[in-house]
Design an enzyme around this catalytic site. Structure first.
Site, PDB file in Angstrom:
ATOM      1  N   GLN A  33      25.493  37.331 -33.252  1.00  0.00           N
ATOM      2  CA  GLN A  33      25.544  37.497 -34.572  1.00  0.00           C
ATOM      3  C   GLN A  33      26.975  38.279 -34.834  1.00  0.00           C
ATOM      4  OE1 GLN A  33      22.021  39.927 -35.773  1.00  0.00           O
ATOM      5  NE2 GLN A  33      22.298  41.110 -33.601  1.00  0.00           N
ATOM      6  N   ASP A  88      19.745  49.600 -34.202  1.00  0.00           N
ATOM      7  CA  ASP A  88      20.653  50.731 -34.824  1.00  0.00           C
ATOM      8  C   ASP A  88      20.170  52.236 -34.259  1.00  0.00           C
ATOM      9  OD1 ASP A  88      19.149  49.806 -37.530  1.00  0.00           O
ATOM     10  OD2 ASP A  88      18.737  51.832 -36.935  1.00  0.00           O
ATOM     11  N   ASP A 158      11.304  45.913 -36.857  1.00  0.00           N
ATOM     12  CA  ASP A 158      12.501  46.587 -37.339  1.00  0.00           C
ATOM     13  C   ASP A 158      13.340  45.136 -37.292  1.00  0.00           C
ATOM     14  OD1 ASP A 158      14.897  49.123 -36.931  1.00  0.00           O
ATOM     15  OD2 ASP A 158      14.515  47.724 -38.696  1.00  0.00           O
TER      16      ASP A 158
HETATM   17  N1  SAM Z   1      16.892  47.732 -41.725  1.00  0.00           N
HETATM   18  C1  SAM Z   1      17.220  46.386 -41.209  1.00  0.00           C
HETATM   19  C2  SAM Z   1      16.522  45.502 -42.265  1.00  0.00           C
HETATM   20  O1  SAM Z   1      15.571  45.931 -42.912  1.00  0.00           O
HETATM   21  O2  SAM Z   1      16.692  44.227 -42.255  1.00  0.00           O
HETATM   22  C3  SAM Z   1      16.926  45.904 -39.818  1.00  0.00           C
HETATM   23  C4  SAM Z   1      17.992  46.732 -38.987  1.00  0.00           C
HETATM   24  S1  SAM Z   1      17.916  46.339 -37.140  1.00  0.00           S
HETATM   25  C5  SAM Z   1      19.639  46.660 -36.961  1.00  0.00           C
HETATM   26  C6  SAM Z   1      17.669  44.633 -37.085  1.00  0.00           C
HETATM   27  C7  SAM Z   1      17.601  44.422 -35.549  1.00  0.00           C
HETATM   28  O3  SAM Z   1      16.986  43.264 -35.363  1.00  0.00           O
HETATM   29  C8  SAM Z   1      19.060  43.805 -35.176  1.00  0.00           C
HETATM   30  O4  SAM Z   1      19.582  44.977 -34.178  1.00  0.00           O
HETATM   31  C9  SAM Z   1      18.896  42.736 -34.442  1.00  0.00           C
HETATM   32  O5  SAM Z   1      19.808  42.518 -33.424  1.00  0.00           O
HETATM   33  C10 SAM Z   1      17.433  42.626 -34.078  1.00  0.00           C
HETATM   34  N2  SAM Z   1      16.885  41.430 -34.150  1.00  0.00           N
HETATM   35  C11 SAM Z   1      17.024  40.234 -34.655  1.00  0.00           C
HETATM   36  N3  SAM Z   1      16.155  39.125 -34.256  1.00  0.00           N
HETATM   37  C12 SAM Z   1      15.576  39.735 -32.908  1.00  0.00           C
HETATM   38  C13 SAM Z   1      14.744  39.008 -32.260  1.00  0.00           C
HETATM   39  N4  SAM Z   1      14.393  37.830 -32.176  1.00  0.00           N
HETATM   40  N5  SAM Z   1      14.268  39.920 -30.948  1.00  0.00           N
HETATM   41  C14 SAM Z   1      14.592  41.105 -31.136  1.00  0.00           C
HETATM   42  N6  SAM Z   1      15.389  41.705 -31.849  1.00  0.00           N
HETATM   43  C15 SAM Z   1      15.902  41.057 -32.920  1.00  0.00           C
END
Ligand code: SAM
Length: 286
Positions: A33, A88, A158
């Site tokens: 991303q 994060d 999350d």
């Molecule tokens: N607070 C945010 C929201 O409500 O959208 C979410 C924050 S957190 C940064 C989201 C995380 O999910 C990211 O670090 C992303 O890389 C991770 N992520 C996305 N798809 C994923 C997957 N299939 N497996 C594990 N992590 C994933």
């Protein structure tokens, strides 16, 4: 197309959020991303992934407190936690405030988010990634829960929104695998978007959860940078009493936890399950 010095979130059709960047700290592409971190006068440091606001120093406390302290205090005996996503570190940091939590497994697909958050977002993750109770796994969350043999008292999803790498975290197969990772009486909570603008996302999750759990629903909290009204958090457990944990019990557990919060209170906890008509109807019809 961003106005000079502004980052625009175009998550919702026909509507966008723009935040002025006083300073851009990072802007690059990982294998998964686009990651942007910038300073904003109103919200402090902001993390965006694929042009969607993920979290900000200014309002992250609301989201992270409501997805950790609420389920942990409702349950009362959470020892082992699984966080899917959460790169994060804010969810991890709040979870680890509970001395009763013995282990946290965090499964994040993109190590770049973790490294950049440790560098640029210490106001959100603190020292959480150094906590000896953490088992950090770099993997796709769906793959992890599908093969995981461990059992958790609480699973917190999350994730980003159901686009890009996050899409698999909103599927029936993923939720079934999450159920398989729960210890008896365990609890699953999920980031489920802003129902006023993303009602289909919440309805879709509840259609998946209803057949799997005796109690499936949602609770709400308003996070300013998740525009469009209150955000929904999916709630699923076979222990139907968890949602009704009495206020006196919540107050006693909150006091015993000895945690300082800026949004969560036992009263807010109970009130979070009071749904406005449009959300109640949305999930009834799911
Ligand atoms: N607070 C945010 C929201 O409500 O959208 C979410 C924050 S957190 C940064 C989201 C995380 O999910 C990211 O670090 C992303 O890389 C991770 N992520 C996305 N798809 C994923 C997957 N299939 N497996 C594990 N992590 C994933």
């Amino acid at each position: 197309m961003n106005a000079p010095g502004w980052f625009e979130e175009t998550l919702h059709d026909g509507m966008k959020l723009a935040l002025r960047a006083e300073t851009v700290l990072y802007d690059s592409q990982t294998d998964y991303q686009r990651i942007v971190i910038f300073e904003n006068a109103q919200f402090g440091r902001v993390l965006m992934l694929d042009n969607v606001v993920q979290t900000t120093e200014g309002d992250e406390f609301i989201y992270h407190e409501m997805l950790t302290h609420l389920p942990i205090l409702a349950h009362g005996a959470v020892r082992r936690v699984l966080i899917v996503g959460g790169g994060d570190g804010g969810m991890l940091e709040e979870t680890l405030k509970h001395a009763s939590v013995e282990r946290v497994t965090m499964v994040e697909i993109d190590p770049g988010v973790i490294e950049l958050s440790k560098t640029y977002l210490p106001g959100i993750c603190g020292q959480a990634f150094d906590d000896p109770r953490l088992d950090l796994v770099i993997a796709d969350g769906k793959d992890f829960v599908t093969r995981c043999q461990d059992r958790f008292d609480l699973v917190i999803v999350d994730s980003t929104d159901p686009i890009g790498p996050g899409e698999v975290l909103f599927t029936q197969a993923f939720y079934e695998a999450c159920k398989g990772c729960l210890a008896p009486g365990g609890l699953l909570v999920t980031q489920n978007g802003v129902p006023f603008l993303q009602g289909d996302e919440l309805a879709g999750t509840l259609r998946c959860l209803r057949p799997l759990f005796r109690d499936a629903g949602c609770y709400l909290a308003t996070v300013p940078t998740y525009v469009g009204g209150p955000m929904a958090f999916g709630w699923a457990s076979d222990d139907t009493a968890l949602r009704e944990t009495p206020i006196e019990v919540l107050r006693a557990r909150y006091r015993a936890a000895g945690i300082e919060t800026r949004y969560y209170t036992p009263e807010v906890h109970r009130a979070a399950f009071a749904l406005p008509g449009y959300v109640a109807r949305l999930i009834e019809e799911a």
